[in-house]
Design an enzyme around this catalytic site. Sequence first.
Site, PDB file in Angstrom:
ATOM      1  N   ASP A  60      16.405 -28.764  -1.601  1.00 24.20           N
ATOM      2  CA  ASP A  60      17.159 -30.215  -1.251  1.00 24.20           C
ATOM      3  C   ASP A  60      18.040 -30.511  -2.175  1.00 24.20           C
ATOM      4  O   ASP A  60      19.271 -30.822  -2.043  1.00 24.20           O
ATOM      5  CB  ASP A  60      16.137 -31.258  -0.848  1.00 24.20           C
ATOM      6  CG  ASP A  60      15.793 -30.921   0.853  1.00 24.20           C
ATOM      7  OD1 ASP A  60      16.704 -30.453   1.516  1.00 24.20           O
ATOM      8  OD2 ASP A  60      14.468 -30.914   0.963  1.00 24.20           O
TER       9      ASP A  60
ATOM     10  N   CYS B 221       9.322 -26.226  -7.303  1.00 26.05           N
ATOM     11  CA  CYS B 221       8.738 -25.700  -6.053  1.00 26.05           C
ATOM     12  C   CYS B 221       9.619 -25.584  -5.053  1.00 26.05           C
ATOM     13  O   CYS B 221       9.395 -24.898  -3.925  1.00 26.05           O
ATOM     14  CB  CYS B 221       7.690 -26.654  -5.725  1.00 26.05           C
ATOM     15  SG  CYS B 221       8.340 -28.254  -5.005  1.00 26.05           S
TER      16      CYS B 221
ATOM     17  N   HIS C  48      13.542 -23.574   7.243  1.00 26.56           N
ATOM     18  CA  HIS C  48      12.181 -23.449   7.192  1.00 26.56           C
ATOM     19  C   HIS C  48      11.507 -22.135   7.696  1.00 26.56           C
ATOM     20  O   HIS C  48      10.395 -21.842   7.413  1.00 26.56           O
ATOM     21  CB  HIS C  48      11.298 -24.754   7.645  1.00 26.56           C
ATOM     22  CG  HIS C  48      11.397 -25.883   6.398  1.00 26.56           C
ATOM     23  ND1 HIS C  48      12.324 -26.671   6.496  1.00 26.56           N
ATOM     24  CD2 HIS C  48      10.759 -26.077   5.553  1.00 26.56           C
ATOM     25  CE1 HIS C  48      12.166 -27.561   5.502  1.00 26.56           C
ATOM     26  NE2 HIS C  48      11.278 -27.052   4.794  1.00 26.56           N
TER      27      HIS C  48
ATOM     28  N   GLU D  99      14.260 -34.044  -5.532  1.00 26.62           N
ATOM     29  CA  GLU D  99      15.165 -33.383  -4.936  1.00 26.62           C
ATOM     30  C   GLU D  99      16.222 -34.092  -4.306  1.00 26.62           C
ATOM     31  O   GLU D  99      17.103 -33.847  -3.354  1.00 26.62           O
ATOM     32  CB  GLU D  99      14.094 -32.807  -3.605  1.00 26.62           C
ATOM     33  CG  GLU D  99      13.409 -33.814  -2.729  1.00 26.62           C
ATOM     34  CD  GLU D  99      12.440 -33.392  -1.761  1.00 26.62           C
ATOM     35  OE1 GLU D  99      12.743 -32.007  -1.411  1.00 26.62           O
ATOM     36  OE2 GLU D  99      11.450 -33.883  -1.342  1.00 26.62           O
TER      37      GLU D  99
END
Length: 586
Positions: A463, A510, A198, A439
């Site tokens: 993911d 996304c 992240h 995901e």
Amino acid sequence: MTQADTRPEKIWPGTAVSSGVAHAVVHVMKDDFDEPDEDPILPEDVESDLARWHKALEVTRVEIEALQKVMADEQGGSEADIFEAHLLILHDNSILKQVEKTVREKLICVDAVYYRLMCKHMDALRGLADSYLRERFLDIKDITHRVMRHLRGEMLQHPMFDDPVIIIAHDLTPSDTVQLDRSKVLGFALETGSANSHAAIIARSLALPAVVRLHNICDELHSGDPVLLDGDEGLLIFNPSAATLAKYRSREEQSDAREDALLVTRHQPSVTTDGYVVNVSANAEFIEEMAAIRDSGAEHVGLFRTEFLHLENPDGSEDWLADCYTQAVKAMSPGEVIFRTLDIGGDKVDPNMNVAAEPNPFLGWRGIRVSLGMKDLFRKQLRALLRAAAHGRVGIMFPMVCGVEEVRAARALLDECATELRREGHAVPEEISIGAMIEIPSAALSADLIATEVDFLSLGTNDLTQYTLAVDRLNERVADLYQPTHPSVLRLIEMTVTAARKAGIRVCICGEMASDIEITPLLIGLGLNELSVASGQVARLKHAIRKLDATECQTLAADIMQLGSAPEILAKSRMSAIQQYPELFV
Ligand code: PEP
Ligand code: MG
């Protein structure tokens, strides 16, 4: 700043994860404290500053003696002797005198004076072949860290910066990131991490250069050292020479010219040469990004990661949350903002939740599992989102669903919240699009079931890749195995697109794969009609889409789906991309 100017330029290679170049001093975040800046103090504050330091030394002494006692009780004499050496360093007369003298004469805060002096001792010992001396280095490091932690307070929040800085850290968790004064941060240089962490995703969202895998950099540099961070080549350059700076200036001028050319068409729709419309939207983590997103040419926000707002203020009230979401919605109006409900867990840990550490957090209590397990927290978020929907177009999607039951349970709670709010007199629009993130492989495999319950599907390929291939997205040792173009991942994407098509609903990617222009021909060929990417990537991606022919992309995708390996697939899609838009590959 230190006397860096006299030291020679030094270059460390790492891995580039977010492009751009920054030139500034560094701020070093250690695991348990931030390196102090050389802040000036007033003459009348000298005594209280030194008293603060003496107190920290005293607390450290008590701490070490307690450890010494435990060791002596458990293991007998020799292990406890290590702490004797630590106490000697702590009380070393020459260090004590030197620190006092420097603080009094130079009027610099004791944190910086003590820390710099200890670093000098460490620098003298580090790298020596003699193992005895190397051990002494570790002793000094240990003592210094203990004293600094006590000096600056265990629970210290990261400081506000007066001037722009490049952050140096071992790793940067999402909760570290939200505490940073982001208005002053120009880039991240980290010892560990990957393109899918992240920290890297946030750097790309905020259009900041980031380089990871700069091993031991936290010990090599000190707060205040000047560096140049190159997020394109993956380099960190200490004390860049005039020649290096000149080279970077000219490179920057060329790349600015290329970016400017792309920006001219950013607000035009992204339609392929044969008329297939692909919406390009943007991902966001912070409200402050909205202006940049609007200006980027994005149609709307395809993924708003709400965890970051939550981590900034975990106890924030429903009113506060509704207000934050409303600000985002108004800023994007008339465009839609798709909020993803909390995806806490994995690497996005909320320390306030006091959840026992899990052996395998990415396979543990994460995303919708936490929300359905903490109904009050979930209700607060859903109510705030529904209230924001009165001010503009809101979409709501649920993360980490592994099957249709979780979607049904989340929707039922959402419906309850809407009824409740209407009864209380709030205006809640009837039309709010609801989506599910795909995901987890089980969600992709049951996408046909999920598609009947929602208005759109959104593929979280970051993911999806890690769970399909059993490759931790943060683990640099297996980073080469993290392959979004692996045939198995592509099959799950294809399956999800087919399910969405059958149900007549939208489907988006996304995850970070959406912004990789090398595979745009493949993604369009697989039938995606929306891609959500960091705002800095929007203009480039729209340009690429306008150069493609969707029918040709379908033929390419059909061929590619016959191939057996990720590198072959990537090469074939890349070749097509280079043919269609070579200008994006210079
Ligand atoms: C993803 O998994 O692709 C995704 C978009 O969510 P995150 O990266 O926040 O896990
Ligand atoms: Mg995800």
